[in-house]
Design a protein around this motif. Structure first.
Motif: not given
Length: 303
Positions: A86, A95, A114, A117, A122, A135, A137
């Motif tokens: 990132n 991005r 996202t 993520d 992001d 978000y 993950d």
């Protein structure tokens, strides 16, 4: 005021080495000196922490297994890999492009998911631009990192820890960046994500299926067949390519029957031919990726 013009895609937490190291040490419960060493190593050897952790646990590279699935959820190695990725110019350009695309698509804030993520970089960036961001993950360690940076930035990002919490047909845009190449059934995931997008909404993807390399040992070799293919994975779910960059970093699909009849942008068709080569021969693509990552600049970030 054009918020897009004043928000740096290299978000503030990524610019503070001491903050990052201290946060990783806290999350992973590791000595700060050890974290600092691993942090520095990752900048010179992107993917090294994940590669070494897989060797230690006896997990084969580029192959799906229950052990790999568990590895995603519990290892701290992705704190380092996704952090450095990132910070790379290639990811920050992507991005920035996405931020501009969303601002051109609508003058109003958009509802964005996202998905996968990682550290939440992001989500953080898009929330700074004024979007309503959710978000998700699978990594427990990465989700802890994301929560802390959202709090640190005083950002209102919705965090979910179960895919069942994702609302169907409700998002203006879903980001799925660097995820599909990792999963055993990309088509199933695309179909599921499509069901979360409202009519005329967008799926924004980056999935370097061709990239099978020691820097990315969790990319699945079985998914190389999808390199340069936007028909097999996406069209069955009503998703049609409408925009993106030459090498599909990223690629934008619209969930709309009207998009089916539109002419595919020239750069996407050229990219399709070039990336299609990667199904059988990815060496040139891997070399280009290495150049675009600009490891010299990454190494300079820790000096």
């Amino acid at each position: 005021m054009n918020t897009q013009a004043i928000v740096d895609p290299l978000i503030p937490p990524l610019q503070d080495n001491q903050f990052i190291i201290a946060l990783i040490a806290e999350i992973s419960d590791a000595p700060i000196e050890q974290v600092a060493d691993r942090f520095i190593q990752e900048h010179g050897d992107l993917g090294g922490n994940v590669r070494r952790a897989m060797v230690k646990q006896g997990i084969p590279y580029h192959e799906w297994s229950p052990d790999l699935e568990q590895f995603y959820a519990t290892t701290d190695a992705f704190l380092y890999e996704t952090l450095v990725w990132n910070r790379a110019d290639l990811k920050n350009d992507m991005r920035r492009w996405i931020g501009r695309y969303l601002s051109y698509s609508s003058s109003e804030p958009q509802r964005v998911l996202t998905f996968g993520d990682g550290l939440g970089i992001d989500a953080y960036y898009l929330a700074q631009l004024g979007h309503e961001v959710t978000y998700f993950d699978v990594s427990q360690q990465c989700a802890k990192f994301a929560r802390r940076i959202f709090e640190h930035g005083n950002l209102n990002v919705t965090m979910i820890d179960n895919v069942e919490q994702i609302q169907q047909e409700s998002y203006d845009a879903v980001l799925c960046l660097d995820v599909l190449e990792h999963v055993p059934n990309p088509s199933e995931l695309v179909g599921w994500l499509s069901s979360a997008i409202r009519d005329a909404g967008k799926l924004i993807v980056h999935a370097p299926f061709h990239y099978i390399h020691s820097a990315v040992t969790t990319h699945l070799r079985s998914n190389r067949r999808y390199s340069g293919d936007f028909h097999t994975l996406y069209e069955p779910y009503g998703l049609y390519p409408v925009d993106g960059k030459l090498f599909w970093n990223p690629l934008v699909f619209e969930k709309s029957e009207t998009a089916r009849s539109r002419r595919i942008p020239l750069q996407l068709n050229i990219g399709r031919m070039l990336l299609g080569i990667g199904r059988n021969w990815s060496t040139p693509h891997n070399l280009v990726t290495k150049l675009l990552l600009n490891s010299k600049d990454l190494t300079a970030m820790v000096k």
